[in-house]
Design a protein around this motif. Structure first.
Motif, PDB file in Angstrom:
ATOM      1  N   LEU A  97      -6.300  -3.799  -3.460  1.00  0.00           N
ATOM      2  CA  LEU A  97      -5.600  -5.053  -3.255  1.00  0.00           C
ATOM      3  C   LEU A  97      -6.192  -5.757  -2.042  1.00  0.00           C
ATOM      4  N   GLU A  98      -5.928  -7.029  -1.969  1.00  0.00           N
ATOM      5  CA  GLU A  98      -6.353  -7.796  -0.808  1.00  0.00           C
ATOM      6  C   GLU A  98      -5.422  -7.454   0.341  1.00  0.00           C
ATOM      7  N   CYS A  99      -5.980  -7.376   1.541  1.00  0.00           N
ATOM      8  CA  CYS A  99      -5.123  -7.141   2.694  1.00  0.00           C
ATOM      9  C   CYS A  99      -5.464  -8.140   3.789  1.00  0.00           C
ATOM     10  N   LEU A 120       3.164   3.216 -13.276  1.00  0.00           N
ATOM     11  CA  LEU A 120       1.874   2.571 -13.509  1.00  0.00           C
ATOM     12  C   LEU A 120       2.035   1.093 -13.813  1.00  0.00           C
ATOM     13  N   LEU A 121       3.171   0.699 -14.355  1.00  0.00           N
ATOM     14  CA  LEU A 121       3.446  -0.728 -14.522  1.00  0.00           C
ATOM     15  C   LEU A 121       3.530  -1.388 -13.151  1.00  0.00           C
ATOM     16  N   LEU A 122       4.202  -0.738 -12.227  1.00  0.00           N
ATOM     17  CA  LEU A 122       4.301  -1.249 -10.869  1.00  0.00           C
ATOM     18  C   LEU A 122       2.921  -1.313 -10.212  1.00  0.00           C
ATOM     19  N   VAL A 123       2.102  -0.294 -10.409  1.00  0.00           N
ATOM     20  CA  VAL A 123       0.739  -0.293  -9.875  1.00  0.00           C
ATOM     21  C   VAL A 123      -0.035  -1.486 -10.421  1.00  0.00           C
ATOM     22  N   SER A 124       0.091  -1.744 -11.725  1.00  0.00           N
ATOM     23  CA  SER A 124      -0.654  -2.852 -12.328  1.00  0.00           C
ATOM     24  C   SER A 124      -0.198  -4.213 -11.801  1.00  0.00           C
ATOM     25  N   VAL A 125       1.060  -4.309 -11.385  1.00  0.00           N
ATOM     26  CA  VAL A 125       1.575  -5.570 -10.841  1.00  0.00           C
ATOM     27  C   VAL A 125       1.133  -5.747  -9.384  1.00  0.00           C
ATOM     28  N   LEU A 126       1.205  -4.701  -8.583  1.00  0.00           N
ATOM     29  CA  LEU A 126       0.884  -4.800  -7.157  1.00  0.00           C
ATOM     30  C   LEU A 126      -0.614  -4.860  -6.868  1.00  0.00           C
ATOM     31  N   ALA A 127      -1.398  -4.110  -7.627  1.00  0.00           N
ATOM     32  CA  ALA A 127      -2.832  -4.003  -7.347  1.00  0.00           C
ATOM     33  C   ALA A 127      -3.610  -5.124  -8.024  1.00  0.00           C
ATOM     34  N   ARG A 154      -5.773   5.550 -19.043  1.00  0.00           N
ATOM     35  CA  ARG A 154      -5.100   4.376 -18.511  1.00  0.00           C
ATOM     36  C   ARG A 154      -4.234   3.802 -19.621  1.00  0.00           C
ATOM     37  N   PRO A 155      -2.915   3.773 -19.410  1.00  0.00           N
ATOM     38  CA  PRO A 155      -2.038   3.310 -20.480  1.00  0.00           C
ATOM     39  C   PRO A 155      -2.145   1.815 -20.696  1.00  0.00           C
ATOM     40  N   ARG A 156      -1.885   1.403 -21.910  1.00  0.00           N
ATOM     41  CA  ARG A 156      -1.797  -0.022 -22.210  1.00  0.00           C
ATOM     42  C   ARG A 156      -0.398  -0.476 -21.844  1.00  0.00           C
ATOM     43  N   ILE A 157      -0.329  -1.550 -21.091  1.00  0.00           N
ATOM     44  CA  ILE A 157       0.967  -2.068 -20.673  1.00  0.00           C
ATOM     45  C   ILE A 157       1.266  -3.280 -21.538  1.00  0.00           C
ATOM     46  N   PRO A 158       2.320  -3.219 -22.323  1.00  0.00           N
ATOM     47  CA  PRO A 158       2.616  -4.307 -23.248  1.00  0.00           C
ATOM     48  C   PRO A 158       2.850  -5.623 -22.518  1.00  0.00           C
ATOM     49  N   LEU A 159       2.322  -6.699 -23.094  1.00  0.00           N
ATOM     50  CA  LEU A 159       2.529  -8.028 -22.543  1.00  0.00           C
ATOM     51  C   LEU A 159       4.020  -8.308 -22.490  1.00  0.00           C
ATOM     52  N   ALA A 213       0.827  -1.209   0.000  1.00  0.00           N
ATOM     53  CA  ALA A 213       0.000   0.000   0.000  1.00  0.00           C
ATOM     54  C   ALA A 213       0.860   1.258   0.000  1.00  0.00           C
ATOM     55  N   GLN A 214       1.954   1.249   0.743  1.00  0.00           N
ATOM     56  CA  GLN A 214       2.849   2.409   0.756  1.00  0.00           C
ATOM     57  C   GLN A 214       3.452   2.648  -0.624  1.00  0.00           C
ATOM     58  N   LEU A 215       3.861   1.579  -1.271  1.00  0.00           N
ATOM     59  CA  LEU A 215       4.446   1.708  -2.603  1.00  0.00           C
ATOM     60  C   LEU A 215       3.401   2.205  -3.600  1.00  0.00           C
ATOM     61  N   LEU A 216       2.184   1.686  -3.513  1.00  0.00           N
ATOM     62  CA  LEU A 216       1.108   2.155  -4.392  1.00  0.00           C
ATOM     63  C   LEU A 216       0.833   3.645  -4.165  1.00  0.00           C
TER      64      LEU A 216
END
Length: 180
Positions: A158-160, A126-133, A106-111, A60-63
């Motif tokens: 995210l689940e907590c 935002l890539l990091l956000v998409s991975v964490l969330a 919302r950007p498209r994040i390449p596969l 959550a802090q990183l997000l």
């Protein structure tokens, strides 16, 4: 999952539905790089008070850091509004700016794109956000939002996990539950 402001009030929930009271914190900070650390610290403080486990708190802090940084760098905002919710096992962060940078999409994040790609610094947040969330998105500020003039709200969920009192809570406002 319904957004926190769309959730049914406790008195309107069906019989037998969980009745855990949502936890919420909202705050505003100046739109400066130095405010990012303050926002992170505030999130950590609240999540400790709410007995959220260390892993969920770190995520959550990183997000919050990424969402707040984007609001500072990509808008002309004077202040940034933040909300933090824990509803059951879901944690939601929302950062609202005052706008001024044009439409936000919302950007498209390449596969296959990852933090090690040589794409430069921009876009990695935002890539990091998409991975964490578990889920995240962007919406225009709503009329009830304090910064509804031209801004955007970026949210992440995210689940907590909650520890129910096993973490030290340095800034408690009421006594911790005691074990009998």
């Amino acid at each position: 999952m319904a957004a926190p402001h769309d959730a049914l009030p406790l008195e309107h929930r069906p019989a037998g539905a969980p009745t855990a009271r949502p936890l919420r914190d909202a705050f505003h900070l100046p739109a400066r790089d130095t405010s990012v650390a303050v926002a992170r610290a505030r999130v950590l403080e609240r999540l400790r008070e709410w007995y959220v486990d260390e892993e969920s708190s770190a995520d959550a802090q990183l997000l919050m850091s990424e969402l707040f940084t984007n609001a500072v760098r990509h808008t002309d905002s004077e202040k940034v509004s933040c909300e933090l919710w824990v509803i059951g096992v879901r944690l939601r962060l929302e950062v609202t700016d005052e706008g001024g940078s044009g439409p936000l999409m919302r950007p498209r994040i390449p596969l296959g794109a990852g933090p090690g790609d040589d794409e430069g610094e921009n876009g990695r947040g935002l890539l990091l956000v998409s991975v964490l969330a578990d889920d995240w998105g962007i919406r225009k500020a709503q009329p009830g939002d304090p910064d509804a003039t031209a801004g955007h709200a970026v949210w992440a969920e995210l689940e907590c996990r909650r520890t129910h009192g096993s973490l030290p809570v340095p800034t408690q406002r009421w006594p911790a539950p005691t074990e009998n």
